[in-house]
Design a protein around this motif. Structure first.
Motif, PDB file in Angstrom:
ATOM      1  N   ALA A 124       0.844  -1.131   0.138  1.00  0.00           N
ATOM      2  CA  ALA A 124      -0.012  -0.044  -0.109  1.00  0.00           C
ATOM      3  C   ALA A 124       0.843   1.119  -0.006  1.00  0.00           C
ATOM      4  O   ALA A 124       2.152   1.168   0.398  1.00  0.00           O
ATOM      5  N   ALA A 125       0.305   2.440  -0.617  1.00  0.00           N
ATOM      6  CA  ALA A 125       1.041   3.447  -0.497  1.00  0.00           C
ATOM      7  C   ALA A 125       0.337   4.772   0.242  1.00  0.00           C
ATOM      8  O   ALA A 125      -0.891   4.718   0.253  1.00  0.00           O
ATOM      9  N   SER A 126       1.083   5.425   0.759  1.00  0.00           N
ATOM     10  CA  SER A 126       0.523   6.591   1.759  1.00  0.00           C
ATOM     11  C   SER A 126       1.615   7.768   1.403  1.00  0.00           C
ATOM     12  O   SER A 126       2.524   7.816   1.215  1.00  0.00           O
ATOM     13  N   ARG A 127       0.890   8.889   1.821  1.00  0.00           N
ATOM     14  CA  ARG A 127       1.407  10.411   1.739  1.00  0.00           C
ATOM     15  C   ARG A 127       1.764  10.774   3.244  1.00  0.00           C
ATOM     16  O   ARG A 127       2.106  11.907   3.128  1.00  0.00           O
ATOM     17  N   THR A 128       1.818  10.086   4.088  1.00  0.00           N
ATOM     18  CA  THR A 128       1.979  10.305   5.394  1.00  0.00           C
ATOM     19  C   THR A 128       3.275   9.671   5.841  1.00  0.00           C
ATOM     20  O   THR A 128       4.224   9.165   5.196  1.00  0.00           O
ATOM     21  N   PHE A 129       3.883   9.820   7.074  1.00  0.00           N
ATOM     22  CA  PHE A 129       4.973   9.475   7.673  1.00  0.00           C
ATOM     23  C   PHE A 129       4.784   8.178   7.965  1.00  0.00           C
ATOM     24  O   PHE A 129       3.902   7.523   8.160  1.00  0.00           O
ATOM     25  N   PRO A 130       5.971   7.268   7.703  1.00  0.00           N
ATOM     26  CA  PRO A 130       5.939   5.881   8.048  1.00  0.00           C
ATOM     27  C   PRO A 130       5.543   5.356   9.269  1.00  0.00           C
ATOM     28  O   PRO A 130       5.283   4.131   9.519  1.00  0.00           O
ATOM     29  N   THR A 131       5.756   6.288  10.310  1.00  0.00           N
ATOM     30  CA  THR A 131       5.196   5.789  11.683  1.00  0.00           C
ATOM     31  C   THR A 131       3.806   5.886  11.886  1.00  0.00           C
ATOM     32  O   THR A 131       3.209   5.257  12.598  1.00  0.00           O
ATOM     33  N   MET A 132       3.012   6.379  10.708  1.00  0.00           N
ATOM     34  CA  MET A 132       1.646   6.329  10.857  1.00  0.00           C
ATOM     35  C   MET A 132       1.079   4.783  10.119  1.00  0.00           C
ATOM     36  O   MET A 132       0.909   5.009   8.863  1.00  0.00           O
ATOM     37  N   THR A 133       1.152   4.080  10.890  1.00  0.00           N
ATOM     38  CA  THR A 133       0.810   2.773  10.357  1.00  0.00           C
ATOM     39  C   THR A 133      -0.596   2.224  10.193  1.00  0.00           C
ATOM     40  O   THR A 133      -0.884   1.073   9.664  1.00  0.00           O
ATOM     41  N   SER A 134      -1.542   3.052  10.434  1.00  0.00           N
ATOM     42  CA  SER A 134      -2.866   2.500  10.317  1.00  0.00           C
ATOM     43  C   SER A 134      -3.249   2.580   8.972  1.00  0.00           C
ATOM     44  O   SER A 134      -2.896   3.352   7.971  1.00  0.00           O
ATOM     45  N   GLU A 135      -4.182   1.455   8.618  1.00  0.00           N
ATOM     46  CA  GLU A 135      -4.408   1.273   7.279  1.00  0.00           C
ATOM     47  C   GLU A 135      -5.368   2.727   6.532  1.00  0.00           C
ATOM     48  O   GLU A 135      -5.212   2.771   5.272  1.00  0.00           O
ATOM     49  N   SER A 136      -5.957   3.182   7.490  1.00  0.00           N
ATOM     50  CA  SER A 136      -6.619   4.376   7.086  1.00  0.00           C
ATOM     51  C   SER A 136      -5.855   5.544   6.156  1.00  0.00           C
ATOM     52  O   SER A 136      -6.249   6.359   5.465  1.00  0.00           O
ATOM     53  N   ASN A 137      -4.374   5.446   6.472  1.00  0.00           N
ATOM     54  CA  ASN A 137      -3.491   6.363   6.048  1.00  0.00           C
ATOM     55  C   ASN A 137      -2.994   6.043   4.705  1.00  0.00           C
ATOM     56  O   ASN A 137      -2.521   6.738   4.098  1.00  0.00           O
ATOM     57  N   PHE A 138      -3.422   4.701   4.234  1.00  0.00           N
ATOM     58  CA  PHE A 138      -2.998   4.269   2.827  1.00  0.00           C
ATOM     59  C   PHE A 138      -4.064   4.423   2.158  1.00  0.00           C
ATOM     60  O   PHE A 138      -4.962   3.615   2.013  1.00  0.00           O
ATOM     61  N   GLY A 139      -3.737   5.145   0.791  1.00  0.00           N
ATOM     62  CA  GLY A 139      -4.918   5.273  -0.273  1.00  0.00           C
ATOM     63  C   GLY A 139      -4.747   4.398  -1.507  1.00  0.00           C
ATOM     64  O   GLY A 139      -5.880   4.342  -2.104  1.00  0.00           O
ATOM     65  N   SER A 140      -3.859   3.903  -1.700  1.00  0.00           N
ATOM     66  CA  SER A 140      -3.712   3.072  -2.652  1.00  0.00           C
ATOM     67  C   SER A 140      -3.339   1.558  -2.266  1.00  0.00           C
ATOM     68  O   SER A 140      -2.401   1.383  -1.514  1.00  0.00           O
ATOM     69  N   TRP A 141      -3.865   0.538  -2.876  1.00  0.00           N
ATOM     70  CA  TRP A 141      -3.709  -0.873  -2.446  1.00  0.00           C
ATOM     71  C   TRP A 141      -3.485  -1.841  -3.887  1.00  0.00           C
ATOM     72  O   TRP A 141      -4.074  -1.574  -4.695  1.00  0.00           O
ATOM     73  N   GLY A 142      -2.501  -2.882  -3.387  1.00  0.00           N
ATOM     74  CA  GLY A 142      -2.554  -3.723  -4.572  1.00  0.00           C
ATOM     75  C   GLY A 142      -3.495  -4.866  -4.297  1.00  0.00           C
ATOM     76  O   GLY A 142      -4.364  -4.630  -3.378  1.00  0.00           O
ATOM     77  N   GLN A 143      -3.464  -5.828  -5.133  1.00  0.00           N
ATOM     78  CA  GLN A 143      -4.585  -6.919  -5.110  1.00  0.00           C
ATOM     79  C   GLN A 143      -4.309  -8.026  -3.958  1.00  0.00           C
ATOM     80  O   GLN A 143      -5.196  -8.718  -3.900  1.00  0.00           O
ATOM     81  N   GLY A 144      -3.016  -8.043  -3.559  1.00  0.00           N
ATOM     82  CA  GLY A 144      -2.570  -9.070  -2.677  1.00  0.00           C
ATOM     83  C   GLY A 144      -1.948 -10.333  -3.392  1.00  0.00           C
ATOM     84  O   GLY A 144      -2.322 -10.746  -4.504  1.00  0.00           O
ATOM     85  N   THR A 145      -0.994 -11.032  -2.644  1.00  0.00           N
ATOM     86  CA  THR A 145      -0.565 -12.272  -2.896  1.00  0.00           C
ATOM     87  C   THR A 145      -0.455 -13.239  -1.998  1.00  0.00           C
ATOM     88  O   THR A 145      -0.146 -12.738  -0.769  1.00  0.00           O
ATOM     89  N   GLN A 146      -0.721 -14.397  -2.160  1.00  0.00           N
ATOM     90  CA  GLN A 146      -0.879 -15.251  -0.912  1.00  0.00           C
ATOM     91  C   GLN A 146       0.516 -16.066  -0.591  1.00  0.00           C
ATOM     92  O   GLN A 146       1.220 -16.540  -1.534  1.00  0.00           O
ATOM     93  N   VAL A 147       0.752 -16.085   0.639  1.00  0.00           N
ATOM     94  CA  VAL A 147       1.830 -16.677   1.250  1.00  0.00           C
ATOM     95  C   VAL A 147       1.215 -17.640   2.102  1.00  0.00           C
ATOM     96  O   VAL A 147       0.344 -17.470   2.774  1.00  0.00           O
TER      97      VAL A 147
END
Length: 124
Positions: A97-120
């Protein structure tokens, strides 16, 4: 917004290593804080790691600290998650996910762009 595509997931045995990649396009990648999150079956999505735009600052969930390493290559518009000593409890869909905030702000709500995911999947 930036578009994100993860790759590198798979099925491995406990103790193995994997490297996930997340390729970005559509916007200036280097201005974004990048994060990795994961969602295990039946559980909520949780924070794994973040990395600042320069790569100088990284943050990790306690559950992965010392085993996972996040890195980025701004020339390739790619962020990586190196996962060592994998455990069955690491089994999840991993999202970048990509965010325009500081990396210390780890809440999902700070991330505006997301990938589709990859299974591990980590077998015992």
């Amino acid at each position: 917004q930036v578009q994100l595509v993860e790759s590198g997931g798979g099925l491995v045995q406990a103790g193995a290593s994997l490297r996930l990649s997340c390729a970005a396009s559509g916007h200036t990648f280097s201005i974004y804080t990048m994060g990795w999150f994961r969602q295990a079956p039946g559980k909520e999505r949780e924070f794994v790691a973040t990395i600042s735009w320069s790569g100088a600052n990284t943050y990790y969930a306690d559950s992965v600290k010392g085993r996972f390493t996040v890195s980025r290559d701004n020339a390739k518009n790619t962020v990586y998650l190196h996962m060592n000593s994998l455990k069955p409890e690491d089994t999840a869909v991993y999202y970048c996910a990509a965010s325009r905030t500081f990396p210390t702000m780890t809440s999902e709500s700070n991330f505006g762009s997301w990938g589709q995911g990859t299974q591990v999947t980590v077998s015992s």
